[in-house]
Design an enzyme around this catalytic site. Structure first.
Site, PDB file in Angstrom:
ATOM      1  N   SER A 535      50.672 -22.634  35.273  1.00 29.97           N
ATOM      2  CA  SER A 535      50.121 -23.349  36.416  1.00 29.97           C
ATOM      3  C   SER A 535      50.847 -22.901  37.682  1.00 29.97           C
ATOM      4  CB  SER A 535      50.223 -24.859  36.184  1.00 29.97           C
ATOM      5  OG  SER A 535      49.412 -25.561  37.091  1.00 29.97           O
ATOM      6  N   ASP A 620      39.090 -25.472  32.999  1.00 26.89           N
ATOM      7  CA  ASP A 620      40.270 -25.936  33.718  1.00 26.89           C
ATOM      8  C   ASP A 620      39.868 -26.583  35.050  1.00 26.89           C
ATOM      9  OD1 ASP A 620      42.769 -26.309  34.888  1.00 26.89           O
ATOM     10  OD2 ASP A 620      43.560 -24.427  34.106  1.00 26.89           O
ATOM     11  N   HIS A 655      42.996 -27.245  31.401  1.00 26.53           N
ATOM     12  CA  HIS A 655      44.323 -26.870  31.877  1.00 26.53           C
ATOM     13  C   HIS A 655      45.387 -26.937  30.784  1.00 26.53           C
ATOM     14  CE1 HIS A 655      46.797 -25.893  35.302  1.00 26.53           C
ATOM     15  NE2 HIS A 655      47.646 -26.873  35.034  1.00 26.53           N
TER      16      HIS A 655
END
Length: 683
Positions: A535, A620, A655
């Site tokens: 991330s 995501d 995610h």
């Protein structure tokens, strides 16, 4: 060697007030996820990854077997008591999902199943319960579930005694639910269907259509996140409004909900959070306190005027107060000093006592303390060598009880491993804490392989914790290190402030400088260093790939945020408007120019790069799949080396990757096998 796919290039100008850029891979963005050309490209990348990684399949299988072999499959959490019931989660052998259950009065009572998530997930590529909450009369349970991976949850309700799922359904909500005292009204947070921002708080009454749900609050400023909770006293329901540098709380009676009263009006650079118990509010705030302090407000004082707040725990320049938990006779406080997280208790007489630890690098934090009327504080403890452990400590007698230490099968012995706390000096003189672990007998002769991990954004600290996966690396002679770089809050609020906005590059240079330090100290060979981040940590990987490619043999970038400028220019993308105070607003030229100078996608050059493994999820909602997609496409076009570049797209996840207890270990085994191959670690 298989031939990698080459994405088509299509002219596209990204126009902004501060400048115009060409983005030849912009076409890979498709918000519907249905574009045939885009899907064909992603499938071609997955096929290429399959072919390229085929020789590592035996090692992947071996790693997966090792990692899952350390996990006790028929395991259960430590039960906790709330309103007369003991709640816990248990797993059954061979099952991917947990069973959530409770027992009335004692653990000898019959089990009541709240959720059999294995049955609920059957036939679904992804399944997750984001939040669940039992009504105050203990009869109903409401939960938020997601079967796509995009964090657009569905609210459902069940009668616990009968097991009947009610007809009530509310779509597109946050995983954040609260019951009112009438046991018929549920407060929830609705999401914007495009930006996925949490903007509206509504109430749903059992047995009524979702279309009739009442709006009780709407946030007009799209830089704020919206949340909802009950206070510790159970007297109030509170709406929390959080931006990067500002916050506000609004509360109403849980017994008779009405107007939400503001505890203190929002103001830029003023943050606070409040809880209520024992006839007073306790408030954690940065008001004249960069590292935060605790203040109180008595019930006989009106809300809305912070001038009436009274200091309880004063500010310290070397101690960062992270959070607190209220009890009838004491307060438990999580605080950071020296880069480590400590726990201390503060009783009614003002006596303070720290909870002891036994290792130089560890993580300690508040566990589930569901009831305030107790002398026992439950907390968790772990380190790079100690599995997650749950203790409770009596604040009056000092007695400590070990409630559970997660079993690690396969012959794991913590005495076979060594953890250290080191300090590396950054190029500007800052001292960076580093947590290191390796197998006993390791020699610091500069020949070993190293995996260095970091995150370094949003003030999120990367605390050292035990990982059953990392053990497989340690047993192969790999050193594992966590770099506690600026952008986190390991060293207090200033540590965060020095790693964001126009100081963001400190995050990247800190990581590079830690690598240089570890190599110089003999922890690794210069040509055997791997780095990993996900991330915002994936942004870190993209930045160091451009800034110091020769310092790393292989990079692992999971769901990486790599197209900083284009994303932050687009208000329709989830998270963008909430994060101008994290990265800057590129509509302003100083931020545009600075962000452009480090954005990984914009700085890909015709030069040699390390071997890179990139992972993403098609659904995501935090970092859209097309960011890593475009980055990989541009890398393939421009890089001059022969090192492999792998792009793995999970077509049924978001995610956090695929759901299920063991699915993520398949993913870990895949990129670990790739990394070990590149580092020359022999079986």
């Amino acid at each position: 060697m298989p031939t990698p796919p080459i994405a088509a290039k299509k002219p596209h100008a990204v126009v902004a007030a501060a400048g115009t850029r060409q983005d030849e891979y912009y076409w890979l963005r498709d918000d519907s996820r249905k574009n045939s050309a885009m899907l064909a490209y992603l499938k071609a990348e997955n096929a290429y990854a399959d072919a390229l990684l085929a020789p590592t399949k035996p090692l992947q299988a071996k790693l997966y077997a090792e990692i899952t072999g350390r996990i006790k499959q028929d395991d259960a959490s430590v039960p906790y008591r709330e309103r007369g019931y003991w709640y816990y989660r248990r797993y059954e052998t061979g099952k991917d999902y947990p069973i959530d259950a409770r027992r009335a009065g004692t653990m000898d009572a019959p089990e009541e199943t709240l959720f059999d998530q294995n049955a609920m997930a059957a036939g679904k590529g992804f399944f997750q319960i984001g939040d669940s909450v039992v009504s105050q009369d203990n009869k109903f349970i409401a939960w938020a579930e997601d079967d796509v991976g995009r964090r657009q949850y569905v609210l459902r309700i069940k009668d616990i005694a009968s097991g009947k799922v009610l007809d009530d359904v509310v779509h597109n909500v946050e995983a954040n639910l609260v019951w009112a005292d009438d046991n018929r009204t549920i407060f929830y947070v609705e999401k914007d269907p495009v930006t996925l921002l949490s903007t509206r708080v509504k109430t749903h009454v059992l047995g009524t259509p979702a279309a009739q749900d009442k709006l009780v609050y709407e946030e007009k400023d799209d830089s704020f996140y919206v949340g909802i909770s009950r206070t510790r006293s159970d007297k109030y329901i509170c709406i929390s409004l959080e931006a990067t540098v500002s916050s506000e709380s609004r509360c109403t009676s849980a017994a008779a909900p009405g107007e939400f009263a503001v505890i203190a009006p929002r103001q830029r650079d003023f943050e606070y959070e409040a809880d209520h118990l024992g006839g007073r509010w306790v408030i954690r705030t940065n008001w004249d306190a960069p590292n935060f302090k605790l203040m109180t407000l008595a019930d006989d004082q009106p809300l809305g005027d912070r001038a009436r707040w009274i200091d309880l725990v004063p500010h310290k320049t070397d101690v960062f107060i992270e959070q607190f938990d209220l009890f009838n006779d004491f307060i438990a406080i999580e605080e950071r000093s020296g880069g480590l997280l400590h726990l201390r208790t503060l009783d009614k007489d003002g006596m303070s006592e720290f909870v002891a630890s036994d290792e130089p690098a560890y993580t300690m934090g508040l566990d589930v303390n569901a009831e305030a009327d107790t002398d026992w504080l439950r907390y968790s403890y772990t380190s790079l060598t100690t599995p997650n452990t749950t203790y409770e400590r009596n604040i009056k007698t000092g007695e400590r009880r070990l409630l559970k230490r997660d079993p690690v099968l396969g012959g794991y012995d913590p005495d076979n491993y060594v953890t250290e706390r080191l300090w590396a000096t950054a190029r500007d003189g800052a001292r960076i804490p580093v947590s290191v672990v390796y197998k006993k007998g390791f020699r610091k002769d500069g020949s070993a392989a190293l995996l260095q991990y970091a995150y370094g954004s949003y003030g999120i600290s990367s605390d050292p914790y035990f990982s059953a996966s990392v053990v497989s690396l340690l047993d192969r002679g790999v050193v594992y290190a966590i770099a506690h770089i600026r952008g986190g809050e390991e060293m207090g609020r200033a540590w965060y402030d020095d790693g964001k906005l126009l100081k963001k590059k400190n995050t990247f240079t800190d990581f590079i400088d830690v690598t240089g330090f570890l190599v110089a100290q003999g922890y690794a060979a210069k040509d055997r260093v791997a780095a990993q981040g996900g991330s915002a940590g994936g942004l870190l990987m993209g930045a160091i790939a451009n800034m110091a490619p020769d310092d790393y043999r292989v990079l692992i970038a999971q769901v990486p945020f790599v197209d900083v400028v284009t994303t932050m220019l687009d208000d329709s993308i989830p998270l963008t408007t909430n994060e101008f105070d994290e990265w800057g607003d590129p509509k302003q030229k100083q931020y545009y120019d600075y962000m452009l100078s480090y954005s990984p996608y914009d700085n890909v050059e015709k030069k040699a790069y390390p071997a890179i493994f990139v992972g993403t999820g098609l659904w995501d909602s935090q970092v859209q799949y097309y960011e890593p997609g475009k980055w990989v496409a541009r890398l393939r076009e421009r890089k001059t080396d022969e090192h492999p570049l792998v792009f793995r797209i999970n077509m049924e996840a978001g995610h956090g990757g695929k759901s299920g207890r063991f699915q993520r270990y398949h993913e870990i085994a895949e990129y670990y096998a790739f990394m070990l191959q590149q580092l020359g670690v022999q079986e």
